[in-house]
Design an enzyme around this catalytic site. Sequence first.
Site, PDB file in Angstrom:
ATOM      1  N   CYS A   2       0.866  -1.167   0.000  1.00 28.98           N
ATOM      2  CA  CYS A   2       0.000   0.000   0.000  1.00 28.98           C
ATOM      3  C   CYS A   2       0.909   1.225   0.000  1.00 28.98           C
ATOM      4  O   CYS A   2       2.119   1.110   0.143  1.00 28.98           O
ATOM      5  CB  CYS A   2      -0.873   0.014   1.232  1.00 28.98           C
ATOM      6  N   ARG A  27       1.779   1.141  -6.141  1.00 24.95           N
ATOM      7  CA  ARG A  27       2.083   0.185  -5.074  1.00 24.95           C
ATOM      8  C   ARG A  27       0.843  -0.559  -4.593  1.00 24.95           C
ATOM      9  O   ARG A  27       0.943  -1.582  -3.936  1.00 24.95           O
ATOM     10  CB  ARG A  27       2.710   0.913  -3.886  1.00 24.95           C
ATOM     11  N   TRP A  74      -3.858  -1.953  -1.000  1.00 23.93           N
ATOM     12  CA  TRP A  74      -3.849  -3.232  -1.712  1.00 23.93           C
ATOM     13  C   TRP A  74      -4.292  -4.245  -0.664  1.00 23.93           C
ATOM     14  O   TRP A  74      -3.574  -4.514   0.294  1.00 23.93           O
ATOM     15  CB  TRP A  74      -2.436  -3.518  -2.204  1.00 23.93           C
ATOM     16  N   ASN A 100       0.651   0.298   6.506  1.00 22.17           N
ATOM     17  CA  ASN A 100       1.125  -0.690   5.524  1.00 22.17           C
ATOM     18  C   ASN A 100       1.665  -1.868   6.311  1.00 22.17           C
ATOM     19  O   ASN A 100       2.367  -1.666   7.301  1.00 22.17           O
ATOM     20  CB  ASN A 100       2.299  -0.141   4.699  1.00 22.17           C
ATOM     21  N   GLY A 101       1.414  -3.082   5.851  1.00 24.37           N
ATOM     22  CA  GLY A 101       1.948  -4.248   6.538  1.00 24.37           C
ATOM     23  C   GLY A 101       0.824  -5.132   7.024  1.00 24.37           C
ATOM     24  O   GLY A 101      -0.336  -4.978   6.607  1.00 24.37           O
ATOM     25  N   GLU A 483      10.495 -15.724 -17.748  1.00 21.02           N
ATOM     26  CA  GLU A 483      10.209 -14.292 -17.618  1.00 21.02           C
ATOM     27  C   GLU A 483       9.173 -13.843 -18.658  1.00 21.02           C
ATOM     28  O   GLU A 483       8.269 -13.064 -18.349  1.00 21.02           O
ATOM     29  CB  GLU A 483      11.525 -13.499 -17.744  1.00 21.02           C
ATOM     30  N   LYS A 487       5.605 -12.174 -17.693  1.00 19.23           N
ATOM     31  CA  LYS A 487       5.174 -10.853 -18.200  1.00 19.23           C
ATOM     32  C   LYS A 487       3.788 -10.968 -18.800  1.00 19.23           C
ATOM     33  O   LYS A 487       2.919 -10.142 -18.538  1.00 19.23           O
ATOM     34  CB  LYS A 487       6.128 -10.312 -19.286  1.00 19.23           C
ATOM     35  N   GLU A 490       0.919 -11.772 -16.083  1.00 21.02           N
ATOM     36  CA  GLU A 490       0.589 -10.760 -15.077  1.00 21.02           C
ATOM     37  C   GLU A 490      -0.152  -9.557 -15.655  1.00 21.02           C
ATOM     38  O   GLU A 490      -0.950  -8.939 -14.949  1.00 21.02           O
ATOM     39  CB  GLU A 490       1.812 -10.326 -14.273  1.00 21.02           C
ATOM     40  N   HIS A 506       8.477 -34.045 -22.054  1.00 19.90           N
ATOM     41  CA  HIS A 506       8.180 -34.749 -20.804  1.00 19.90           C
ATOM     42  C   HIS A 506       6.820 -34.358 -20.238  1.00 19.90           C
ATOM     43  O   HIS A 506       6.546 -34.570 -19.060  1.00 19.90           O
ATOM     44  CB  HIS A 506       9.285 -34.498 -19.780  1.00 19.90           C
ATOM     45  N   LYS A 605       3.336  -3.331  -6.693  1.00 17.97           N
ATOM     46  CA  LYS A 605       4.708  -3.183  -7.153  1.00 17.97           C
ATOM     47  C   LYS A 605       5.711  -3.749  -6.161  1.00 17.97           C
ATOM     48  O   LYS A 605       6.717  -4.315  -6.552  1.00 17.97           O
ATOM     49  CB  LYS A 605       4.990  -1.697  -7.406  1.00 17.97           C
TER      50      LYS A 605
HETATM   51  C1  F6R Z   1       7.002  -9.143 -12.146  1.00 16.86           C
HETATM   52  C2  F6R Z   1       7.358  -8.457 -10.930  1.00 16.86           C
HETATM   53  C3  F6R Z   1       7.469  -9.250  -9.684  1.00 16.86           C
HETATM   54  C4  F6R Z   1       8.701  -8.796  -8.887  1.00 16.86           C
HETATM   55  C5  F6R Z   1       8.748  -9.509  -7.525  1.00 16.86           C
HETATM   56  C6  F6R Z   1      10.004  -9.163  -6.766  1.00 16.86           C
HETATM   57  O1  F6R Z   1       6.954  -8.288 -13.231  1.00 16.86           O
HETATM   58  O2  F6R Z   1       7.547  -7.276 -10.927  1.00 16.86           O
HETATM   59  O3  F6R Z   1       7.515 -10.613  -9.948  1.00 16.86           O
HETATM   60  O4  F6R Z   1       9.833  -9.081  -9.639  1.00 16.86           O
HETATM   61  O5  F6R Z   1       7.627  -9.144  -6.779  1.00 16.86           O
HETATM   62  O6  F6R Z   1      10.085  -7.790  -6.546  1.00 16.86           O
HETATM   63  P1  F6R Z   1      11.445  -7.088  -6.163  1.00 16.86           P
HETATM   64  O7  F6R Z   1      12.359  -7.213  -7.328  1.00 16.86           O
HETATM   65  O8  F6R Z   1      11.064  -5.667  -5.873  1.00 16.86           O
HETATM   66  O9  F6R Z   1      11.977  -7.797  -4.961  1.00 16.86           O
END
Ligand code: F6R
Length: 610
Positions: A2, A27, A74, A100-101, A483, A487, A490, A506, A605
């Site tokens: 948040c 966030r 969030w 937050n938390g 990756e 992408k 998500e 497999h 984020k």
């Molecule tokens: C995917 C993404 C997440 C972050 C993950 C770790 O696009 O952004 O999978 O990579 O939450 O976040 P950080 O790098 O901030 O520890």
Amino acid sequence: MCGIVGYIGKQNAVPILIEGLKRLEYRGYDSAGIAVITENKAIIEKKKGKVSVLEKFVKGSGIEANIGIAHTRWATHGEPNEINAHPHFNADKSIMLIHNGIIENYAPLRKKLISEGYKFLSETDTEVLVHLIDKFYTKKKNLFEAVRNALLLINGTYGIAVISIYEPDKIIVARKGSPLVIGVGREENYIASDVNALITHTSSIVYLEDGEMAIVTKDNFEAKTLEDDKVEKEVVEIDIEVDEITKSGYPHFMLKEIMEQPESIRNSMRGRILMDEGVSKLGGLNGFEERIVDSERILIVACGTSWHAGLVGEYMLEQFTGIPVEVDYGSEFRYRNPIITPDDTTIFISQSGETADTLAALREAKRRQALTVGICNVVGSTIARESDTGIYIHAGPEIGVASTKAFTAQLTVLALLTVLIARSKNLSCQDGQMILKELESIPYKVEKILKLNDEIEKIAEQFKDAKNFLYLGRGYNFPVALEGALKLKEISYIHAEGYPAAEMKHGPIALIDENMPTVFIAPQDSVYEKVISNIEEVKSRKGVVIAVASEKDTKIEKLVNYTIKIPDTIRMLMPILTSIPLQLLAYHIAVKKGLNVDQPRNLAKSVTVE
Ligand code: F6R
């Protein structure tokens, strides 16, 4: 996850708080709220949905005040609605709090407070805290003491800000496990969970540490520990330009950040290459290089996209340094009693530097006396500060929830680290120079790939209605397959899986038919012929194939349905190039589906809760 922002000073707090919330919205974004005190009365407004909904409401209401706090949420406990949104408040709305938390022991605390006559309005864990503060305030008549005593009963994580109509000249803040900063102004002060919320107002920042609290007034701030001991805090000058956190004409932050990669990759290697000696120089590691070079093992810990970068790092480090490398998820590492010795180097990769699981793993590694190295983007973040030593990736603020430029900057820094260690082992000066020259050419190659944007957009058009996707790659490009799939899922909500290409037979091959698009990452490297065989296997089952291939490859396009041709580089650096078309493919598919790519559903984020 948040976002928290607060203001005290001579200006009207409301527009400052709303602007701050908008900068923090990446966030967390399911509801937002604001609380201000004016003429000794509290005004609290909360709205479900984006900050813009709240903004529209408060703009029309003409509220003015010189002190206030605001929050974008969030959801963790309780669905996103106005009641569960923050700020939370006590029965007579004299005390207001944003958090937050997660408060882990909220259930017994709530039960006890209810038995004492407290009435709860929301389903959140946070609300217990405001009633606890109310309870202590009744006894102590001192807001700081009331907050401090309440926090002593809390298990869990928090970054909080509290205001009260009884002491309208201060904001009380505290932090444990969730970031909190104070922005220092002249006759005004700010608080926030993220410096991005404050950079249009001040560049003078104070970072609170876990277990610290502060009383923030218009003219001053006083930091103390939870045990009530005074702490001297340093005011740090930060260097972030406003256009780094605006879209600068792009429709989305994600596209802007993808397009920024030539520059962000340059920034991550700037001043770090000593070409004459064929070695890299990573100032952050000063004094620790020898210990890293001599380590028995390297353990890399991260989550999500950063974990994928860690997997590429494993390939690089094992190929060139001969040191055994293991890569783990933060969440698994922290709970599986991992074997760590003081001879190990542990590397924690995190864009935000705040990811709860990665941070907990870092603390565990420290406890076991391994050397801890942080690879972070956000300067001053918790992982960066708590690691013994570290390397900033210098990608600049990443606002789009889907990580793009941080990933390629992480790979750049891992390549530099690999050269640094390998040069103290068996890598010759000439080979070091060859890698570093290739690295220096990467931004130009990225520029070339970004010119394929329109072409990739056309391919995306064909796949916007797909229900599933498979991503396959081998060697260095296996993590890129993971990756690429991440992408896509998500931001487009299309189910996608990444696999090592040879694993297809497999199991996943059973999924192949004319409705299952498969993305092959197939540059002309040492496993190219094997990947071609895998493509043949898919084609013979009527599968539709998109290939990311070398620009000089004339064979592959006869075999596949769509080809995205990119420049070549050495194997270890290929993931920096191959990941970029996959970012663009995911982006365009999501945009064509009409989705909000910068703020995909259910995501945040920075994941500061378990
Ligand atoms: C995917 C993404 C997440 C972050 C993950 C770790 O696009 O952004 O999978 O990579 O939450 O976040 P950080 O790098 O901030 O520890």
